[in-house]
Scaffold this motif. Sequence first.
Motif, short mmCIF file in Angstrom:
data_model
loop_
_atom_site.label_atom_id
_atom_site.label_comp_id
_atom_site.label_asym_id
_atom_site.label_seq_id
_atom_site.Cartn_x
_atom_site.Cartn_y
_atom_site.Cartn_z
N CYS A 361 0.81 -1.21 0.00
CA CYS A 361 0.00 0.00 0.00
C CYS A 361 0.85 1.27 0.00
O CYS A 361 2.04 1.26 0.30
CB CYS A 361 -0.91 0.02 1.23
SG CYS A 361 -2.17 -1.24 1.19
N TYR A 362 0.19 2.38 -0.32
CA TYR A 362 0.78 3.70 -0.16
C TYR A 362 0.49 4.18 1.25
O TYR A 362 -0.67 4.39 1.63
CB TYR A 362 0.19 4.68 -1.18
CG TYR A 362 0.40 4.26 -2.62
CD1 TYR A 362 1.63 3.76 -3.04
CD2 TYR A 362 -0.62 4.35 -3.55
CE1 TYR A 362 1.83 3.38 -4.35
CE2 TYR A 362 -0.42 3.98 -4.88
CZ TYR A 362 0.81 3.49 -5.26
OH TYR A 362 1.01 3.10 -6.57
N VAL A 363 1.53 4.31 2.05
CA VAL A 363 1.40 4.78 3.43
C VAL A 363 1.77 6.25 3.43
O VAL A 363 2.92 6.61 3.17
CB VAL A 363 2.30 3.96 4.38
CG1 VAL A 363 2.07 4.40 5.82
CG2 VAL A 363 2.00 2.47 4.22
N PRO A 396 -10.80 9.52 -9.08
CA PRO A 396 -12.26 9.36 -8.89
C PRO A 396 -12.61 8.74 -7.54
O PRO A 396 -13.51 9.21 -6.85
CB PRO A 396 -12.66 8.47 -10.07
CG PRO A 396 -11.66 8.78 -11.13
CD PRO A 396 -10.37 9.00 -10.39
N GLU A 397 -11.89 7.70 -7.15
CA GLU A 397 -12.17 7.07 -5.86
C GLU A 397 -11.71 7.95 -4.70
O GLU A 397 -12.38 8.04 -3.66
CB GLU A 397 -11.48 5.70 -5.77
CG GLU A 397 -11.53 5.05 -4.39
CD GLU A 397 -12.94 4.83 -3.86
OE1 GLU A 397 -13.09 4.71 -2.62
OE2 GLU A 397 -13.91 4.79 -4.65
N LEU A 413 -6.03 12.08 1.27
CA LEU A 413 -5.26 10.86 1.06
C LEU A 413 -5.27 10.03 2.33
O LEU A 413 -4.73 10.45 3.36
CB LEU A 413 -3.81 11.20 0.68
CG LEU A 413 -3.62 11.86 -0.68
CD1 LEU A 413 -2.15 12.03 -1.00
CD2 LEU A 413 -4.33 11.09 -1.80
N PRO A 414 -5.88 8.85 2.28
CA PRO A 414 -5.93 8.01 3.48
C PRO A 414 -4.53 7.63 3.94
O PRO A 414 -3.59 7.57 3.13
CB PRO A 414 -6.70 6.77 3.01
CG PRO A 414 -7.39 7.17 1.75
CD PRO A 414 -6.55 8.23 1.13
N LEU A 415 -4.41 7.34 5.21
CA LEU A 415 -3.13 6.91 5.74
C LEU A 415 -2.64 5.67 4.99
O LEU A 415 -1.46 5.54 4.66
CB LEU A 415 -3.27 6.62 7.24
CG LEU A 415 -2.02 6.32 8.06
CD1 LEU A 415 -1.54 4.89 7.95
CD2 LEU A 415 -0.89 7.30 7.75
N GLU A 423 -9.23 3.01 0.33
CA GLU A 423 -8.67 3.12 1.67
C GLU A 423 -8.67 1.77 2.36
O GLU A 423 -9.66 1.06 2.38
CB GLU A 423 -9.47 4.12 2.50
CG GLU A 423 -8.96 4.28 3.92
CD GLU A 423 -9.65 5.41 4.68
OE1 GLU A 423 -9.22 5.69 5.82
OE2 GLU A 423 -10.60 6.02 4.13
N HIS A 424 -7.53 1.42 2.94
CA HIS A 424 -7.46 0.27 3.84
C HIS A 424 -7.71 0.78 5.25
O HIS A 424 -7.00 1.66 5.74
CB HIS A 424 -6.08 -0.39 3.78
CG HIS A 424 -5.96 -1.43 2.72
ND1 HIS A 424 -6.54 -2.68 2.83
CD2 HIS A 424 -5.32 -1.41 1.53
CE1 HIS A 424 -6.25 -3.38 1.74
NE2 HIS A 424 -5.52 -2.64 0.95
#
Length: 788
Positions: A361-363, A396-397, A413-415, A423-424
């Motif tokens: 994931c992107y953290v 879009p998401e 931007l979610p963590l 988003e996780h």
Amino acid sequence: MGSKRKQKWTAPALVAASALVASALTASPETVFVREQAGTIWQDGLFIGDGATGAMAYAPAHLEWTINRNDVLDSRVFSCEYTPHAEVMACVATNAGHSVAFLRAEKQRTKGFPDGGSMLTASLSAAILHVRFWSGVGWSMPSIPATRQELDTRTGELSAKMTSPFLTPEALSFIERSRDVMVVDIGDPNAPNRLAVIQLARPEDHRLEDSGFAWTIKDGVVGFAQRLPGGETYAVAMSAPATPVAHGRTASVRASGRKTLFLAVRTTRDADDPVAAAFDAVKAAEKDGFDRVRADNRAWWKDFWMRGARAYFDSDPAVDTQWNYALYALAAQFGASPMPALNGLIYGPIDGANAGVGSHCYVHDQNVQIPMMPFFPLNHAEFIKPFIRTYQDAMPEIERRTMEKFGVKGAYLPLNMNQFGFEHPVADYRYTLCGGAYSGLVLAQAWWYTGDEAVLREIYPLLKKFILFYTETMTRDADGTYHFIWSVPPEIFTGSKDDTTAIACLKPCLETAVEAATRFKCDAQELALWKDVLAHYPAFAKHSEGGWWCGPEIPDDHYMYGGHLFYPFFPSEADTDIEVAKKTLDYAWKYAVEISYETPEPHPVHDWSALYLGMATTRIHGGVKGWEALKDFQDGFAKPNGVFSHNPIILTKMTREEALANVKKAPKLLRRNYHGKLTEWGRRGPNDLTYNPDAKALVAPVIEGGAAFLMLSSEALLQSWGGEIRLFPSVPEKFTGKFENFRARGGYVVSAEMKNGKLVDYSIKGGKADDKVMVTCPMDPSFVAQIF
């Protein structure tokens, strides 16, 4: 870029044009990374890549490559019953400690996920290629030859040579960027008809269903398709120099003589039919032939090194070799959307129970942004393109989720976010909201170091989306001061309005947006707002001891991670007050929870913390202290294969009793936890001491470590924060070395040379005609500061 000017201090010229070409392109001991004995597992392999596909190459007995791709992943996310934002804010308002610990009750998992649902964020490798030069296995195999590897960073080519009296096979491998095709050329120069057993395998991974797997063999190409857990499909195709035989998840080919293998990975992001796309890529490469594909690969790397920065640490060959490999490996992981995540492309399966490593994931509290930082001072701003494209593809998401969660426009931007923008859920960590500001800061840095309006135009649309989230959620006091959304500084789970991490990163975003709107004569309404926000910006919180602090609503005695306190100083450069930075550095070393006292001298227990503390030391003190911070980072985090671990691996002869005696010398740490209770915190690291000489080879790497090393080593040679260009500010006494084509803030291109601690030459080009900048050389007392 403005007029080109050149300032020279002494003759001779820094480097003649012909010598410049030679130094950039000719292999030398420092530009070739050598493993006299190749690693036996992927964690200890050497890396090749093209920005989309990558491979770790090693030799367990035969030659082997674990092949990865940035978009081969488990795209599922946990369903989560999120607590609505209004309820979270209401709970925080009645929570004396401003803690988000209550969010741990959020349900993450739902029924219906297959086995392996707990591994949604673990990496997933695309394929494994085995090549052995004998037919026997098990008890019938020969005495295994030694394998020597050489990775030429100037060409991106990896050679592996197996040696024994009668077995001397070789392999040359690389991944050509324009075709996104991996090439492996094999043969034995002393035995032209040497047998090779070539095996292409899908890695064991219990998340992948056999019902979604199928082989295709046609026209001299063998390949497989695999349906991914999220519903996408990927395919791998490879040249088959003889008739392949497929058994289960492995296809084998037996061929004699020199052979060139072409291999391609494609996904449904590339084409509706990834099998056909992978086969077509292999056939096209076969048609072009090895020599042409190799020439194209070499041409790309030649251009990369000619256009960008080069550094020569003559006084320290270990740093020299590490610098070249780190820059090569970073560039080889960027180039396409989606960009690499925390693992980069340097990962693989662990075992049957652990098919990958976390996290794909992107953290967004730092792990996404750190890998981008070195590209700009090292004159490779072109890598901002995949960074931008990744967010554009997911926008879009991202925008849908921002409206759903916060009821506002813009891009939150979610963590923790996957490559599709989903988003996780991370429970109490999800209110760390600095992500958009930090990624926006990366965009601003591209402008800082290039001064190129084309770059500014490219970054501006995305930058506006990040800014919009914060302006939509900000408030304003009666005195006119703006305040920003309540957020949790990284990893402390207690929040505040005007979280220092977020507002430190946001300020240069606003300043860059103002510059863009003014230059391009657009967005007049937004421009007026941004200017007003900057004119009434909240102050950065300060601790009672005088340094920067997490946020104005976070108690002075709360536990903290010291590295994160430096965001105003680095990377945002929103506040370059040296005295405040000194106080922060002193406080962090004494009281940060990520500092271990097991060793005689304390050390950070994470690479990102070592980066922030090291950059602060480099910029505050420079010289020997700054150089020691660089060497400490290299000693603690560098692996034998040139990449870096997340935590330090410290080989020691200390006994348990000696280590505990060191811990007892540490200042007592009584700090408030996220439940508001005063607690004594330990001063030990996460078991980073070991007697095992192979420990560094065994640990999995992360992409950010190489970028952190590049920042520390490059800033030893050149710094340009605070309106001053500093040449060789953080090198030891009597240092010898040089750098070429570095970038300084303002768009300057800088080269310089030092011999035995004396600056013998420098050149500065670019910048705007009316700009003035101070040029200094702190480690050469004979150099007189000049205004350029």
